[in-house]
Scaffold this motif. Structure first.
Motif, PDB file in Angstrom:
ATOM      1  N   GLU A 175       0.833  -1.199   0.000  1.00 25.97           N
ATOM      2  CA  GLU A 175       0.000   0.000   0.000  1.00 25.97           C
ATOM      3  C   GLU A 175       0.867   1.249   0.000  1.00 25.97           C
ATOM      4  OE1 GLU A 175      -3.887   1.654  -0.181  1.00 25.97           O
ATOM      5  OE2 GLU A 175      -3.061  -0.340  -0.502  1.00 25.97           O
ATOM      6  N   ALA A 176       2.021   1.197   0.692  1.00 29.94           N
ATOM      7  CA  ALA A 176       2.955   2.325   0.674  1.00 29.94           C
ATOM      8  C   ALA A 176       3.471   2.565  -0.744  1.00 29.94           C
ATOM      9  CB  ALA A 176       4.118   2.062   1.634  1.00 29.94           C
ATOM     10  N   VAL A 177       3.716   1.479  -1.496  1.00 28.46           N
ATOM     11  CA  VAL A 177       4.148   1.613  -2.887  1.00 28.46           C
ATOM     12  C   VAL A 177       3.073   2.326  -3.710  1.00 28.46           C
ATOM     13  CG1 VAL A 177       4.704   0.339  -5.000  1.00 28.46           C
ATOM     14  CG2 VAL A 177       5.662  -0.403  -2.809  1.00 28.46           C
ATOM     15  N   ARG A 178       1.811   1.965  -3.492  1.00 30.32           N
ATOM     16  CA  ARG A 178       0.721   2.584  -4.258  1.00 30.32           C
ATOM     17  C   ARG A 178       0.560   4.059  -3.906  1.00 30.32           C
ATOM     18  NH1 ARG A 178      -2.321  -2.850  -2.734  1.00 30.32           N
ATOM     19  NH2 ARG A 178      -1.531  -4.145  -4.451  1.00 30.32           N
ATOM     20  N   TRP A 179       0.713   4.376  -2.629  1.00 25.17           N
ATOM     21  CA  TRP A 179       0.689   5.789  -2.245  1.00 25.17           C
ATOM     22  C   TRP A 179       1.842   6.540  -2.917  1.00 25.17           C
ATOM     23  CZ3 TRP A 179      -2.054   9.210   1.012  1.00 25.17           C
ATOM     24  CH2 TRP A 179      -3.202   8.676   1.602  1.00 25.17           C
ATOM     25  N   GLY A 180       3.013   5.937  -2.916  1.00 28.36           N
ATOM     26  CA  GLY A 180       4.153   6.574  -3.563  1.00 28.36           C
ATOM     27  C   GLY A 180       3.896   6.822  -5.040  1.00 28.36           C
ATOM     28  N   ARG A 181       3.337   5.823  -5.713  1.00 27.56           N
ATOM     29  CA  ARG A 181       2.994   5.964  -7.135  1.00 27.56           C
ATOM     30  C   ARG A 181       2.024   7.112  -7.372  1.00 27.56           C
ATOM     31  NH1 ARG A 181      -0.851   1.399  -8.565  1.00 27.56           N
ATOM     32  NH2 ARG A 181      -2.138   2.788  -7.292  1.00 27.56           N
TER      33      ARG A 181
END
Length: 298
Positions: A175-181
């Motif tokens: 989920e952190a990756v998706r927020w970063g994206r």
């Protein structure tokens, strides 16, 4: 990740102003509405009817002082609201009696917040704060949504910022990756994915076979990071690194070395005691990150 409502906890001091700077930048990039929340001192609504007659005059004087501070807080909140609207950000305000973290969490639930922004926790150095945690840490443990903490160096403008994302391949990390994206897309920024192979070993006590073990673990983790770049739709320019060491410390050091402007980490919301005993990457980053931290909840 759509962000429509941001709750900003403020003490109306420097810590609160830092939280506001980050929240305004986020709101401008996402067209979100801000809810600016301040917790006033407890005792304003207390009647003190059970006090001895001789003490009631002193209690009344204290009540008048608290009332004055409450009114000053309302005026300061109104100034903050107008400042937000002057830069095109919609803002609502709330001033309630109670503990700061409880007031922030209660407001976040009532307005169905997508994000909470709070100030730098480093100033909380007293014994109660060490045992129970700062306002930021207490909010983080119980928050119904992700939490943005204004620690470290702030930028005036986050357009083109670099985001360092800690990835442990858990649901929280993904989920952190998706927020970063999504945030990188909103601010035309760049993302670096960082995976840390955890170990408590110091260089002076590192077994001779550890470099080979690390090489084997890294050879497995790097393709997974590269696959995330593709599967989660990150830009081809996204960089990946596999590191080793204590997770929180290694993430903070890596963020500094790549000149990151934001750090995103997954947050499991573990209790204070468990965090003290086992360590928590998000808690470490809150205190030692060189830049603001977004603790992401799935």
């Amino acid at each position: 990740m759509p962000i429509k409502t941001i709750v900003v906890g403020t003490d109306l001091g420097e810590s609160g102003h830092r939280a506001m700077r980050l929240a305004i930048a986020t709101a401008r990039a996402t067209s979100a509405t801000l809810w600016l929340v301040h917790a006033s001192e407890m005792g304003l609504d207390h009647s003190w009817s059970d006090l001895p007659v001789a003490a009631r005059s002193a209690a009344q004087a204290l009540r008048e002082r608290l009332k004055g501070r409450f009114e000053n807080s309302l005026q300061e909140l109104e100034r903050e609201r107008k400042a937000c609207e002057d830069v095109g950000v919609s803002c609502q305000t709330s001033c309630e009696e109670g503990r700061p973290w409880e007031t922030i969490l209660r407001t976040a639930v009532s307005v169905n917040a997508d994000l909470i922004a709070v100030g730098d926790p480093v100033g909380a150095i007293g014994l109660p704060e060490r045992l129970l945690g700062s306002t930021a840490e207490r909010v983080l443990r119980q928050a119904p949504c992700s939490v943005l903490v204004s620690c470290g160096r702030l930028r005036a403008d986050y357009t083109g910022a670099r985001i360092a994302v800690g990835v442990d391949f858990s649901a929280h990390g993904l989920e952190a990756v998706r927020w970063g994206r999504d945030v990188a897309k909103a601010i035309d920024g760049d993302v670096s994915l960082l995976h840390v192979v955890p170990h408590p070993i110091t260089e002076s006590r590192m077994p001779t076979e550890w470099p080979k073990v690390l090489e084997g673990l890294a050879s497995k983790a790097r393709p997974r990071l590269e696959q995330l770049v593709v599967s989660e739709g990150l830009k081809p320019s996204t960089t990946v690194q596999v590191l080793d060491g204590p997770i929180g410390k290694t993430l903070c050091n890596a963020a500094a070395s790549i000149n990151a402007d934001l750090v995103f980490v997954g947050c499991r919301g573990q209790g204070r005691l468990r965090g003290m005993m086992l360590g928590s990457a998000s808690q470490y980053c809150l205190r030692y990150s060189p830049v603001p931290v977004l603790a992401v909840r799935p």
